[in-house]
Design a protein around this motif. Sequence first.
Motif, PDB file in Angstrom:
ATOM      1  N   ASP A  89       7.330 -31.932   4.872  1.00 56.85           N
ATOM      2  CA  ASP A  89       6.224 -31.102   4.385  1.00 56.85           C
ATOM      3  C   ASP A  89       5.235 -31.868   3.517  1.00 56.85           C
ATOM      4  OD1 ASP A  89       7.940 -29.182   1.738  1.00 56.85           O
ATOM      5  OD2 ASP A  89       7.808 -31.329   2.156  1.00 56.85           O
ATOM      6  N   ASP A  90       5.434 -33.168   3.378  1.00 56.57           N
ATOM      7  CA  ASP A  90       4.431 -34.027   2.740  1.00 56.57           C
ATOM      8  C   ASP A  90       3.422 -34.544   3.762  1.00 56.57           C
ATOM      9  OD1 ASP A  90       7.015 -35.364   0.645  1.00 56.57           O
ATOM     10  OD2 ASP A  90       5.429 -33.958   0.049  1.00 56.57           O
ATOM     11  N   THR A  91       3.648 -34.252   5.030  1.00 50.45           N
ATOM     12  CA  THR A  91       2.683 -34.623   6.057  1.00 50.45           C
ATOM     13  C   THR A  91       1.355 -33.922   5.782  1.00 50.45           C
ATOM     14  OG1 THR A  91       4.339 -35.023   7.768  1.00 50.45           O
ATOM     15  CG2 THR A  91       2.122 -34.455   8.518  1.00 50.45           C
ATOM     16  N   ALA A  92       0.313 -34.722   5.603  1.00 48.20           N
ATOM     17  CA  ALA A  92      -0.970 -34.157   5.186  1.00 48.20           C
ATOM     18  C   ALA A  92      -2.034 -35.243   5.207  1.00 48.20           C
ATOM     19  CB  ALA A  92      -0.872 -33.575   3.771  1.00 48.20           C
ATOM     20  N   VAL A  93      -3.278 -34.811   5.093  1.00 49.35           N
ATOM     21  CA  VAL A  93      -4.375 -35.738   4.789  1.00 49.35           C
ATOM     22  C   VAL A  93      -4.510 -35.777   3.277  1.00 49.35           C
ATOM     23  CG1 VAL A  93      -6.831 -36.208   5.009  1.00 49.35           C
ATOM     24  CG2 VAL A  93      -5.560 -35.261   6.956  1.00 49.35           C
ATOM     25  N   TYR A  94      -4.501 -36.979   2.743  1.00 50.92           N
ATOM     26  CA  TYR A  94      -4.599 -37.179   1.305  1.00 50.92           C
ATOM     27  C   TYR A  94      -6.007 -37.679   0.973  1.00 50.92           C
ATOM     28  CZ  TYR A  94       0.386 -36.443   0.989  1.00 50.92           C
ATOM     29  OH  TYR A  94       1.633 -35.866   1.034  1.00 50.92           O
ATOM     30  N   TYR A  95      -6.668 -36.990   0.025  1.00 48.18           N
ATOM     31  CA  TYR A  95      -8.011 -37.339  -0.389  1.00 48.18           C
ATOM     32  C   TYR A  95      -8.013 -37.791  -1.849  1.00 48.18           C
ATOM     33  CZ  TYR A  95      -9.770 -34.565   3.608  1.00 48.18           C
ATOM     34  OH  TYR A  95     -10.053 -34.050   4.854  1.00 48.18           O
ATOM     35  N   CYS A  96      -8.806 -38.802  -2.141  1.00 46.84           N
ATOM     36  CA  CYS A  96      -9.161 -39.083  -3.525  1.00 46.84           C
ATOM     37  C   CYS A  96     -10.559 -38.512  -3.743  1.00 46.84           C
ATOM     38  CB  CYS A  96      -9.119 -40.576  -3.844  1.00 46.84           C
ATOM     39  SG  CYS A  96     -10.257 -41.609  -2.893  1.00 46.84           S
ATOM     40  N   ALA A  97     -10.841 -38.142  -4.973  1.00 46.36           N
ATOM     41  CA  ALA A  97     -12.137 -37.548  -5.287  1.00 46.36           C
ATOM     42  C   ALA A  97     -12.515 -37.915  -6.705  1.00 46.36           C
ATOM     43  CB  ALA A  97     -12.076 -36.028  -5.117  1.00 46.36           C
TER      44      ALA A  97
END
Lengths: 117, 109
Positions: A89-97
């Motif tokens: 469930d850590d599968t994801a797109v990770y964004y920095c902002a």
Amino acid sequence: QVQLVQSGAEVKKPGASVKVSCKASGYTFTSYGISWVRQAPGQGLEWMGWISAYNGNTNYAQKLQGRVTMTTDTSTSTAYMELRSLRSDDTAVYYCARGNAASYDTWGQGTLVTVSS
Amino acid sequence: QSVLTQPPSASGTPGQRVTISCSGSSSNIGSNTVNWYQQLPGTAPKLLIYSNNQRPSGVPDRFSGSKSGTSASLAISGLQSEDEADYYCAAWDDSLNALFGGGTKLTVL
């Protein structure tokens, strides 16, 4: 122009760690904090935490405490987010902002992290 | 389930005015400012409104935000086909966490 460029996609096995980088350009890196937000497939946005690029102070989402570490390298204007003990469930797109307190004026392009055995 | 509540979907025809609501509580919207993000398909979110009703440079004035008590709204006037996207509200919470709404998928009919 202000820009955040993230590292490429990653595929990891459950239990492994991932470290995503976010290189800033076009502004004074230490003048702004960097936040990390993730988005699971087909889902909404989830705040992960924030790091001050000025002094390295951090504030992590409670659900990720103990598994996430955010750091910066001011010599290269790069922020890093490491997530350990990965689960499916850590599968994801990770964004920095860029920014803090839910106000983010510049976003990276996103890094897809897939956790699969 | 998100702490900030948005309708999952909204729709309108070109030229119409649509509003998207965002409901929170005294610890987030009630005591902090609200921001709105637009996410076009396959892209990163983009800041649309900050500090309740301020538009970043380059955002058309068709987009406006407001806040009252523990709720906020995003209004889009003169709806255009390129406005079809997901919209998220966000606010800081006094528990020292940033919160996002669940998102509203806007369809231009």
